[in-house]
Design a protein around this motif. Structure first.
Motif, short mmCIF file in Angstrom:
data_model
loop_
_atom_site.label_atom_id
_atom_site.label_comp_id
_atom_site.label_asym_id
_atom_site.label_seq_id
_atom_site.Cartn_x
_atom_site.Cartn_y
_atom_site.Cartn_z
N UNK A 65 -10.51 22.67 21.25
CA UNK A 65 -10.34 23.46 20.03
C UNK A 65 -11.43 23.15 19.01
N UNK A 66 -11.39 23.92 17.94
CA UNK A 66 -12.40 23.80 16.88
C UNK A 66 -12.12 22.57 16.02
N UNK A 67 -13.18 21.79 15.77
CA UNK A 67 -13.03 20.54 15.03
C UNK A 67 -12.50 20.78 13.61
N UNK A 68 -12.69 21.98 13.09
CA UNK A 68 -12.21 22.29 11.73
C UNK A 68 -10.79 22.84 11.69
N UNK A 119 -2.60 26.64 25.19
CA UNK A 119 -1.67 27.39 24.33
C UNK A 119 -1.87 26.99 22.87
N UNK A 120 -1.97 25.68 22.61
CA UNK A 120 -2.16 25.19 21.24
C UNK A 120 -3.51 25.64 20.68
N UNK A 121 -4.55 25.58 21.52
CA UNK A 121 -5.88 26.01 21.08
C UNK A 121 -5.85 27.49 20.72
N UNK A 122 -5.16 28.30 21.54
CA UNK A 122 -5.09 29.75 21.27
C UNK A 122 -4.28 30.04 20.00
N UNK A 123 -3.41 29.10 19.61
CA UNK A 123 -2.66 29.25 18.35
C UNK A 123 -3.49 28.82 17.14
N UNK A 124 -4.71 28.29 17.40
CA UNK A 124 -5.61 27.94 16.30
C UNK A 124 -5.59 26.48 15.90
#
Length: 273
Positions: free
Chosen positions: A19-22, A45-50
């Protein structure tokens, strides 16, 4: 699934970070005899949730080296402080399973200003909990060491785990087995279980009650190690505002057995935080 490595207190620590570090961080803590690969289906799933998603192999498990000293409950709590400091995680969402919950919930009670939300599965810090039969064996000196010798048989371990979790993939199975390979590696589990005096958390219901963040509790209906009644007990005794969901036809390792259902509840939880 690719892991990163870092050195903490002179020891190699393996972890998955996606996921994105920010993005807001989520820390996932596995149990025994697991590794970060427990979460392999939850991480996308968590990464796709942002969310920035971080799952360590706890020291001594998976591909992480054990502590120099005894692998006690308290030592793992200290590890959470060390690891989150190393990654500069100030506030984060916390997802826990099994021993990851005993470690993580106790840590959360003592650092509640740092936890944004809690997602709990198949774990308890209730004083009413009675250790399951294998845990009782592990907690018994000499007897625990003997059973560990038997459990170090790789093919037997694979057979037993596949009976318990038919859809476990080989990479995850191999990662879970690592802690059993030698008498030295399996000492990590014996140390942890023998340090697990539930008396230590008698005061923690009061501390849990002070956690006012969003909480979801999910459980496998057929968990042979921690009966699903403890989901409601955790809600009643410490987290009265928690959402509780019991997943039918699922056991203890719900993240592997029914990943789609776990992900459904993860999406629900993170929609509301």
């Amino acid at each position: 699934m690719e892991k990163k490595n870092m050195i903490i207190n002179g020891k190699k620590l393996s972890y998955i970070e996606k996921g994105n570090v920010n993005d807001p961080p989520v820390l996932l803590l596995h149990g025994v005899p697991e590794s970060s690969l427990l979460w392999r289906e939850m991480i996308p799933c968590l990464v796709s949730c942002g969310f920035r998603t971080i799952a360590p192999d706890l020291p001594g498990f998976g591909q992480s080296e054990p502590f120099d000293e005894s692998s006690t409950w308290e030592r793992y709590e200290q590890f959470i402080s060390d690891f989150t400091r190393e990654l500069k995680l100030d506030k984060f969402h916390l997802i826990v399973h099994d021993w990851g919950g005993l470690i993580g919930l106790k840590w959360a009670c003592d650092h509640r200003e740092r936890i944004l939300s809690l997602f709990v599965s198949n774990t308890t810090i209730s004083g009413d909990y009675k250790w399951h039969s294998l845990a009782q064996i592990w907690r018994t000196p000499n007897v625990g060491e003997k059973i560990m010798k038997r459990m170090s048989d790789d093919s037997q371990f694979q057979t037993d785990m596949k009976n318990s979790i038919p859809n476990i993939v080989d990479e995850t199975l191999e990662d879970f087995y690592r802690v059993f390979r030698t008498p030295e590696s399996s000492k990590v589990i014996l140390d942890l279980y023998r340090s697990g005096n539930i008396e230590k958390v008698k005061s923690y219901n009061q501390k849990l009650n002070q956690i006012k963040i969003p909480v979801t509790i999910i459980w496998g209906e057929n968990d042979p190690y921690i009966p699903f009644e403890f989901a409601y007990k955790l809600q009643k005794e410490g987290l009265p505002h928690a959402q509780v969901h019991i997943i039918q036809n699922a056991g203890h390792f719900i993240q592997i057995e029914v990943p789609d259902k776990v992900n459904f509840y993860i999406q629900q939880h993170f929609k509301n935080v």
